[in-house]
Design a protein around this motif. Structure first.
Motif, PDB file in Angstrom:
ATOM      1  N   PHE A 154      -4.387  -7.810   5.210  1.00  0.00           N
ATOM      2  CA  PHE A 154      -4.920  -7.617   3.863  1.00  0.00           C
ATOM      3  C   PHE A 154      -4.216  -6.464   3.140  1.00  0.00           C
ATOM      4  O   PHE A 154      -3.865  -6.576   1.964  1.00  0.00           O
ATOM      5  N   VAL A 155      -4.018  -5.360   3.846  1.00  0.00           N
ATOM      6  CA  VAL A 155      -3.437  -4.164   3.220  1.00  0.00           C
ATOM      7  C   VAL A 155      -1.922  -4.272   3.091  1.00  0.00           C
ATOM      8  O   VAL A 155      -1.351  -4.003   2.036  1.00  0.00           O
ATOM      9  N   GLN A 156      -1.264  -4.663   4.182  1.00  0.00           N
ATOM     10  CA  GLN A 156       0.196  -4.647   4.205  1.00  0.00           C
ATOM     11  C   GLN A 156       0.809  -5.988   3.817  1.00  0.00           C
ATOM     12  O   GLN A 156       1.985  -6.051   3.500  1.00  0.00           O
ATOM     13  N   VAL A 190      -5.814   4.319   6.647  1.00  0.00           N
ATOM     14  CA  VAL A 190      -5.401   2.915   6.541  1.00  0.00           C
ATOM     15  C   VAL A 190      -4.506   2.533   7.714  1.00  0.00           C
ATOM     16  O   VAL A 190      -4.629   1.441   8.282  1.00  0.00           O
ATOM     17  N   GLU A 191      -3.608   3.437   8.085  1.00  0.00           N
ATOM     18  CA  GLU A 191      -2.719   3.174   9.223  1.00  0.00           C
ATOM     19  C   GLU A 191      -3.517   3.021  10.510  1.00  0.00           C
ATOM     20  O   GLU A 191      -3.237   2.137  11.337  1.00  0.00           O
ATOM     21  N   PHE A 197      -7.301  -6.721   8.824  1.00  0.00           N
ATOM     22  CA  PHE A 197      -7.211  -5.616   7.860  1.00  0.00           C
ATOM     23  C   PHE A 197      -5.749  -5.313   7.559  1.00  0.00           C
ATOM     24  O   PHE A 197      -5.377  -5.042   6.418  1.00  0.00           O
ATOM     25  N   ARG A 198      -4.895  -5.347   8.593  1.00  0.00           N
ATOM     26  CA  ARG A 198      -3.469  -5.085   8.403  1.00  0.00           C
ATOM     27  C   ARG A 198      -2.839  -6.124   7.484  1.00  0.00           C
ATOM     28  O   ARG A 198      -2.043  -5.789   6.611  1.00  0.00           O
ATOM     29  N   SER A 234      -5.320  -0.276  10.418  1.00  0.00           N
ATOM     30  CA  SER A 234      -4.353  -1.375  10.543  1.00  0.00           C
ATOM     31  C   SER A 234      -3.968  -1.608  11.990  1.00  0.00           C
ATOM     32  O   SER A 234      -3.746  -2.744  12.417  1.00  0.00           O
ATOM     33  N   THR A 258       0.866   4.240  -2.743  1.00  0.00           N
ATOM     34  CA  THR A 258       0.659   5.627  -2.321  1.00  0.00           C
ATOM     35  C   THR A 258       1.781   6.532  -2.812  1.00  0.00           C
ATOM     36  O   THR A 258       1.540   7.646  -3.301  1.00  0.00           O
ATOM     37  N   PHE A 270       0.826  -1.204   0.000  1.00  0.00           N
ATOM     38  CA  PHE A 270       0.000   0.000   0.000  1.00  0.00           C
ATOM     39  C   PHE A 270       0.862   1.257   0.000  1.00  0.00           C
ATOM     40  O   PHE A 270       0.555   2.229  -0.695  1.00  0.00           O
ATOM     41  N   GLU A 271       1.928   1.263   0.785  1.00  0.00           N
ATOM     42  CA  GLU A 271       2.812   2.432   0.835  1.00  0.00           C
ATOM     43  C   GLU A 271       3.490   2.641  -0.512  1.00  0.00           C
ATOM     44  O   GLU A 271       3.724   3.781  -0.934  1.00  0.00           O
TER      45      GLU A 271
END
Length: 285
Positions: free
Chosen positions: A89-91, A76-77, A86-87, A80, A40, A36-37
């Protein structure tokens, strides 16, 4: 207003905005990024590049887009931190590549890693034989963390049962030929001490590029003039050497005298001094 002036002004404003956005998102953006980062960073960079050079675009739309992409990572942070699922899934989550000394081929395929890429990652950890690895895990950032087998791990003081003194961060007390008062105060030292130590080294503060002092009050310096050799701190080694000499002298006195009381006194004090040397030698080496 000419287009080139507009571009300069827009670029400068967007650069300032981007600086504060990056600063607000934290140092994680500057290190190895997760998925994600990474996304971004690409989007924010694209927004700045597009709106800085294209004078036909609405400048306030660029600021609005940057604001959105500043708030999205923060949201998001926050989510997370509240939810592990969720963390993950995203990270992304960590993937075990080697467990109990065995390579997990299915996990390699899952992450689309080849054997050559695994060996390359191991070599970056100074490991050249996969059989030396007990456990290896691929982190979401893409780095591979490795734990070697017990017999291949370096020997530490803990393994040898040795007690070593705690070591704190040295303080920079001289920089660019100037005395830094706050680091000196942190070590409970003053300028008189600093001047005395510089006199011992026979250097002037104006010629010191960098000077650092540790918690034991030892000063090390790097000079502007690299041709001048500066002796290393020797107070602690000299103290240890003097203690050992005193202990050896007591043993010699015990051997040289015929008086039994004196002999016993010398031997007792020699043993006590040897015990003291054993206790402080780790601090004085």
């Amino acid at each position: 207003m000419p287009d080139w002036v507009t571009i300069i002004i827009r670029s400068f404003i967007l650069l300032v905005v981007l600086f504060f956005i990056t600063k607000g998102l934290g140092k994680k953006q500057l290190s190895q990024m997760n998925i994600f980062e990474y996304i971004t960073g690409i989007v924010i960079g694209s927004i700045v590049a597009m709106h800085a050079a294209d004078t036909e675009t609405n400048f306030f739309h660029a600021l609005a887009a940057l604001l959105v992409w500043f708030l999205i990572p923060l949201a998001v942070e926050f989510l997370s931190e509240k939810s592990k699922s969720f963390r993950n899934f995203v990270q992304g989550s960590s993937t075990v590549f080697i467990q109990d000394g065995k390579i997990m081929e299915d996990n390699l395929k899952k992450e689309r890693f080849t054997t050559d890429e695994l060996l390359e990652k191991l070599r970056s950890n100074n490991i050249y034989k996969a059989s030396d690895v007990e456990f290896a895990v691929l982190e979401p950032s893409g780095s591979l963390n490795v734990m070697e087998k017990k017999e291949n791990q370096p020997i530490t003081a803990k393994v040898l049962g040795m007690k070593l003194p705690t070591e704190k961060e040295p303080q920079t007390v001289i920089m660019d030929g100037k005395t830094l008062m706050e680091p000196l105060a942190n070590l409970s030292l003053n300028t008189n001490w600093l001047e005395t130590e510089l006199d011992k080294l026979n250097v002037s503060i104006e010629n010191v590029f960098l000077g650092q002092a540790d918690t034991d009050g030892q000063l090390t310096v790097d000079l502007y003039d690299d041709k001048i050799a500066v002796p290393a701190p020797s107070e602690k080694p000299l103290l240890l050497a003097n203690l050992k000499k005193c202990q050896a002298d007591l043993e010699l006195f015990a051997l040289a005298t015929e008086n039994q009381k004196a002999k016993q006194l010398y031997q007792t004090n020699s043993q006590k001094l040897q015990q003291a040397i054993d206790l402080v030698s780790a601090y004085l080496k």
